[in-house]
Design an enzyme around this catalytic site. Structure first.
Site, PDB file in Angstrom:
ATOM      1  CE  LYS A 195      -1.905   2.509   3.245  1.00 35.33           C
ATOM      2  NZ  LYS A 195      -1.883   3.891   2.654  1.00 35.33           N
ATOM      3  CB  THR A 250       6.478   6.444  16.860  1.00 30.69           C
ATOM      4  OG1 THR A 250       7.838   6.550  16.405  1.00 30.69           O
ATOM      5  CG2 THR A 250       6.444   5.560  18.102  1.00 30.69           C
ATOM      6  N   GLY A 253       2.773   3.154  13.885  1.00 29.20           N
ATOM      7  CA  GLY A 253       3.487   1.889  14.071  1.00 29.20           C
ATOM      8  C   GLY A 253       2.918   1.080  15.226  1.00 29.20           C
ATOM      9  CD  GLU A 270      12.437   3.841   9.298  1.00 34.82           C
ATOM     10  OE1 GLU A 270      12.366   4.774  10.150  1.00 34.82           O
ATOM     11  OE2 GLU A 270      12.268   4.014   8.088  1.00 34.82           O
ATOM     12  CB  CYS A 304      12.468   8.303   9.483  1.00 38.05           C
ATOM     13  SG  CYS A 304      13.472   7.279   8.409  1.00 38.05           S
ATOM     14  CD  GLU A 400       9.981  11.751  13.121  1.00 35.86           C
ATOM     15  OE1 GLU A 400      10.885  11.297  12.406  1.00 35.86           O
ATOM     16  OE2 GLU A 400       8.928  11.128  13.381  1.00 35.86           O
TER      17      GLU A 400
END
Length: 500
Positions: A195, A250, A253, A270, A304, A400
């Site tokens: 995807k 994150t 994730g 990741e 990242c 981030e």
């Protein structure tokens, strides 16, 4: 938009004059098809916030069809019994086709994601080609072992493909991330449902055409566009998928891991980073400045593993900051990504632009000193932004930002530098600048990260493992290490004479 209104292909002409026939459908079983409910999504160029086109958006029923195609292909001798050398030949062919279509593919990622055309041509596309060729070479070199447990038994291992792999790629490197994911999965004999990111789906769909042209059997590679909350969630939770590989935030994730637990999928994740760049007093300041600029300003900071926290020794702190600002002001050319002089294009979307600008205000409110940037010269463009005197508890030191945005602070001792470098929930990358080789190795070993660059930053390579620790992910991509993420080790015991 209804199913009847959107064709499966459309001719596009980019701002640089390049024309091509763009697939819009879902690529399932080597054919482009419409989504079952007729759902579509709009892909908007961050250059001008105007729609490029619409593409079909997969829902759970479409993902289910893609998984069925991938499972059938995995069990079909046309793929499962194909000699590893022949699998490699298909990957070599795909790499050649990417190279042949480099102009269109580089144009797509520039228009769709706002990346400078010089970068998509000379970096992203080249890296994608090299990655596919690298894994083509590995296809017939995945070997097991014999294990000596005594004369009464022969024991050996087989490294076999996991099965159907779901792959979810991010928007910041659309083509390159597809190559990073597809390369090791296909080299080891798996099948794939990939995807693309909803912000930048076009290059993956064009790549799908090349997959078929290269000669991959139907169902081996399936590529769908769609939203994360529907198509992405369906891939992560699908019980017909044996492995999921995800690159992204994150936050997402964690959701992927939770969804994948339904059938205990093998996972590679990741995620985010807040990577430190540590400059000691004996470092080559000129080199540290140049590499620090690459480490945070490349791809408009949308990397990242960007070294977005700089820790400079107190004795060279002021000198470094002044030289960094001077170099950044001189080097960064912010503007139209189709202009070959541009080094720094827009953020990927208006939403991402606004998010970064919110961090500018947060940094100022918390007391950090804004020395450069924090302004916008045009649509979704952000001038390189430099904050100094940043404290560890400041939001801009902990979260981030994912923009051309660096937080600089000072330290006194090596021990302090290590402790503060590790004061993060992330652990993706780090950089160390020093002429003391002993110090370089000691600090590299003690920093909690999956990667450390010594006297450079972010010069990753497709043959070197890429990934993080802590909340930056699980497993590794790239290099030989990635192959282990796409194979299961099977132990075979042969009795050589033990009788009961």
């Amino acid at each position: 938009m209804s199913e009847q209104e959107l064709p499966l292909f459309t001719e596009l002409t980019a701002p640089n004059g390049v024309k091509w026939n763009q697939p819009l459908g879902l690529f399932i079983n080597n054919e482009f098809v419409k989504s079952k409910p007729g759902e579509t999504l709009s892909t908007v160029s961050p250059i001008d916030d105007k729609e490029i086109t619409r593409v079909y958006a997969a829902d759970s029923t479409d993902v289910d069809e893609a998984v069925k195609a991938a499972r059938a292909a995995f069990e079909n001798p046309e793929w499962s019994d194909l000699a590893p050398t022949d699998r490699g030949a298909l990957l070599y062919k795909l790499a050649d086709l990417v190279e042949k279509n480099l102009t269109v593919l580089s144009t797509l990622d520039t228009w769709d994601a706002g990346k400078p055309i010089t970068v998509t041509k000379t970096e992203d596309c080249v890296e994608s080609i090299n990655t596919l060729r690298y894994y083509a070479g590995w296809a017939d070199k995945v070997t097991g072992k014999t294990i000596d447990v005594g004369p009464s038994k022969l024991v050996y291992t087989l490294h076999q493909p996991i099965g159907v792999c779901g792959q979810i790629i991010p928007w910041n490197y659309p083509l390159m991330m597809a190559a990073w994911k597809l390369g090791p999965a296909l080299a080891t004999g798996n099948t794939v449902v990939l995807k693309s990111a909803e912000q930048s789906p076009l290059s993956a769909l064009f790549l799908a055409q090349l997959v078929k042209e290269a000669g991959f059997p139907a169902g081996v590679v399936n590529i769908v566009s769609g939203f994360g909350k529907t198509a992405g969630a369906a891939i992560a939770s699908h019980e017909g998928i044996d492995k999921v590989a995800f690159t992204g935030s994150t936050f997402t994730g964690r959701a992927v891991m939770k969804a994948a637990s339904v059938n205990l999928k093998n996972i590679t994740i990741e995620t985010g980073g807040k990577s430190p760049l540590v400059i000691f007093d004996d470092a080559d300041i000129e080199q540290a400045v140049k590499w620090a600029h690459i480490g945070i300003m490349s791809n408009s900071g949308q990397v990242c593993c960007a070294t977005s926290r700089i820790l400079a020794h107190e004795s060279i702190y002021d000198e470094f900051i002044q030289k960094f600002i001077d170099y950044t002001t001189k080097t960064s050319v912010v503007g139209d990504p189709f202009d070959e002089d541009t080094s720094h294009g827009p953020q990927v979307s208006k939403l991402q632009f606004e998010r970064v600008m919110e961090y500018v205000e947060r940094g100022k409110a918390e007391g950090a000193k804004l020395l450069l940037g924090g302004t916008t010269p045009g649509t979704n463009l952000i001038s390189p932004t430099v904050f100094a005197d940043v404290e560890d508890h400041h939001t801009i030191s902990q979260e981030e930002v994912f923009g051309p945005f660096v937080a600089i602070t000072k330290f006194k001792t090596q021990e302090e530098a290590i402790k503060r470098a590790n004061k993060s929930s992330y652990g993706l990358g780090a950089a160390v600048f020093t002429k003391d080789i002993t110090r370089a190795h000691v600090v590299a070993a003690k920093i909690e990260s999956g990667m450390v660059w010594i006297n450079s930053s972010n010069d990753s390579h497709f043959a070197v493992p890429f990934g993080g620790v802590k909340q930056s992910g699980i497993g590794r991509e790239c290099g030989e290490y990635a192959l282990a993420n796409y194979t299961n080790a099977k132990a075979v015991h042969l009795n050589l004479g033990t009788m009961l």
